[in-house]
Design an enzyme around this catalytic site. Structure first.
Site, PDB file in Angstrom:
ATOM      1  N   HIS A 169      -4.997   9.818  16.091  1.00  0.00           N
ATOM      2  CA  HIS A 169      -5.400   8.604  16.810  1.00  0.00           C
ATOM      3  C   HIS A 169      -5.356   8.782  18.327  1.00  0.00           C
ATOM      4  CE1 HIS A 169      -5.547   6.234  13.127  1.00  0.00           C
ATOM      5  NE2 HIS A 169      -4.551   7.014  12.743  1.00  0.00           N
ATOM      6  N   LYS A 205     -12.048  10.070  13.167  1.00  0.00           N
ATOM      7  CA  LYS A 205     -11.763   8.801  13.848  1.00  0.00           C
ATOM      8  C   LYS A 205     -12.646   8.717  15.093  1.00  0.00           C
ATOM      9  CE  LYS A 205      -7.366   8.926  11.490  1.00  0.00           C
ATOM     10  NZ  LYS A 205      -7.894   8.468  10.227  1.00  0.00           N
ATOM     11  N   SER A 259       0.035   5.476  13.753  1.00  0.00           N
ATOM     12  CA  SER A 259      -1.224   4.861  13.338  1.00  0.00           C
ATOM     13  C   SER A 259      -1.105   3.388  12.982  1.00  0.00           C
ATOM     14  CB  SER A 259      -1.792   5.613  12.136  1.00  0.00           C
ATOM     15  OG  SER A 259      -0.835   5.686  11.104  1.00  0.00           O
TER      16      SER A 259
HETATM   17  C1  LIG Z   1      -1.904   9.483  11.774  1.00  0.00           C
HETATM   18  C2  LIG Z   1      -2.910  10.053  10.843  1.00  0.00           C
HETATM   19  N1  LIG Z   1      -2.889  11.364  10.600  1.00  0.00           N
HETATM   20  C3  LIG Z   1      -3.762  11.935   9.767  1.00  0.00           C
HETATM   21  C4  LIG Z   1      -4.732  11.216   9.117  1.00  0.00           C
HETATM   22  C5  LIG Z   1      -5.661  11.899   8.164  1.00  0.00           C
HETATM   23  O1  LIG Z   1      -6.906  12.107   8.711  1.00  0.00           O
HETATM   24  P1  LIG Z   1      -8.210  12.149   7.797  1.00  0.00           P
HETATM   25  O2  LIG Z   1      -8.557  10.735   7.471  1.00  0.00           O
HETATM   26  O3  LIG Z   1      -9.216  12.823   8.642  1.00  0.00           O
HETATM   27  O4  LIG Z   1      -7.876  12.919   6.566  1.00  0.00           O
HETATM   28  C6  LIG Z   1      -4.814   9.856   9.362  1.00  0.00           C
HETATM   29  C7  LIG Z   1      -5.922   9.065   8.757  1.00  0.00           C
HETATM   30  O5  LIG Z   1      -5.909   8.309   7.966  1.00  0.00           O
HETATM   31  C8  LIG Z   1      -3.876   9.255  10.225  1.00  0.00           C
HETATM   32  O6  LIG Z   1      -3.886   7.939  10.439  1.00  0.00           O
END
Ligand SMILES: Cc1ncc(COP(=O)(O)O)c(C=O)c1O
Length: 381
Positions: free
Chosen positions: A203, A234, A175
């Site tokens: 992502h 997202k 990310s």
């Molecule tokens: C790589 C990654 N996994 C998981 C998440 C968590 O997702 P959520 O924001 O829906 O809790 C995020 C988000 O911030 C992320 O960037």
């Protein structure tokens, strides 16, 4: 606490909240100023799409707002099941379930699949939700060097027969770097060593792969990854997380994933909005093509100006600065020029690798992307 807070602040690591107003599309208003938002994960521009909003409103009228209970009590409603079925079909999986957030889905799934006597192998740059899930699982945690299948193979070899179950966990798209994990090699290692492979598609969904099915699909291994976890927050512009896989996996999670069992289900309207976004994602491939093209456009310009942007692809573009305070200063200068491009600092990224994390969206126009590229190129450091 005060001493620690002061030290944190002295290191340029203090965060504070900013309450934004949101007129439309890819712009936000902060303290009266309209800014181009290059910090969101709304890759397909669906978070403000009227069809998504209307789908949520229609279901809110019918079901009310709150889910009123956790899923296994009385919180799981028809819109949740419809969304789970749609996600399973999209992922070409036998079944899926929906969690209150992507974080909860990842954390809860890792902790449900591994326990004491098991081992979790985790990429060094994995998202906090995988790290925390591994910690909560009471299993042995082995952190392998970033995107290094050879190092992982050596660890798996050294651990042969030491553990009951072994789980390899990785972000599909990292990310903070916008790079893909070596999923083909990881799937091979999982097969070779009899380990399970879990991929975080947070992502990847909506952007990567021929049908926007994510990083696993882009690497041609979707069918070989038994545990695919994603988020609705997202590309799907909503909130919540999901897991797709076999019926056996989903039944296991319904019975063992604590954030699923012990947390109130998403508001049904949120599930309905995500379901509508999924339909649009599938019907409008131009959104995916557009965001990828805008990302490439920005990358070319930033590279030409000498900026260090790593090996990213897709909508996430890190502009590597190094020092946390310098990164904050750059973000603030860009803000003064009308761009929101968040400074990402430790502990979100390793020490000495602070960066701007720029993300583009199908809702951006090319002119705004070009203006941002000029601004980033002109500013120091
Ligand atoms: C790589 C990654 N996994 C998981 C998440 C968590 O997702 P959520 O924001 O829906 O809790 C995020 C988000 O911030 C992320 O960037």
């Amino acid at each position: 606490m005060d001493d620690e807070a002061a030290a944190w602040s002295d290191r340029g690591l203090k965060r504070s909240l900013r309450a934004l107003e949101r007129p439309e599309g890819a712009q936000v208003v902060h303290e009266g100023e309209t800014l181009h938002n290059f910090g969101s994960n709304d890759y397909l521009g669906l978070a403000c799409d009227p069809r998504v909003v209307e789908a949520g409103i229609a279901v809110a009228r019918q079901y009310g707002w709150g889910a009123t209970a956790s899923p296994l009590v009385v919180g799981w409603h028809r819109p949740h099941q419809d969304l789970a079925d749609a996600l399973a079909r999209f992922e070409r999986a036998k079944a899926a379930i929906v969690f209150p957030s992507g974080y909860a889905a990842l954390c809860g799934t890792v902790a449900a699949l591994a326990g004491s006597g098991d081992a979790v192998y985790s990429d060094q740059l994995n998202h906090a939700s995988l790290i925390d899930g591994a910690r909560l699982s009471h299993s042995q945690v082995r952190v392998y060097p970033h995107a290094d299948p050879a190092a992982l193979a050596a660890m798996l070899e050294a651990d042969r027969r030491r553990f009951r179950r072994r789980l390899i966990v990785t972000d599909g798209v990292f990310s903070m770097d916008g790079t893909l994990a070596p999923l083909g090699e990881l799937a091979d290692l999982a097969d070779r060593f009899g380990a399970m492979l879990l991929v975080d598609e947070a992502h990847g969904t909506g952007v990567y792969g021929p049908d926007g099915r994510g990083a696993c699909s882009a690497c041609g291994v979707a069918e070989r990854v038994p545990v695919r976890v994603g988020t609705l927050s997202k590309s799907l512009g909503s909130a919540g997380g999901f897991v797709a896989g076999s019926r056996r996996l989903i039944d296991w999670l319904i019975n063992h994933a604590r954030p699923f069992i012990f947390s109130t289900a998403l508001p049904p309207a949120v599930a309905a909005a995500a379901g509508e976004a999924l339909k649009i994602l599938e019907a409008q491939p131009w959104r995916r093509e557009r965001v990828v093209a805008l990302g490439e456009r920005l990358r070319v310009k930033l590279r030409a100006s000498g900026r260090q942007i790593g090996r990213s692809g897709g909508p996430i573009i890190p502009v590597l600065i190094g020092d946390a305070a310098a990164t904050l200063t750059l973000a603030e200068r860009l803000r003064q020029r009308g761009f929101l491009a968040p400074a990402i600092r430790p502990p979100s990224v390793p020490e000495g690798t602070s960066r701007l994390r720029i993300s583009v969206s199908a809702a951006h126009d090319a002119a705004a992307v070009d203006q941002l590229a000029d601004a980033v190129s002109e500013e120091q450091p």
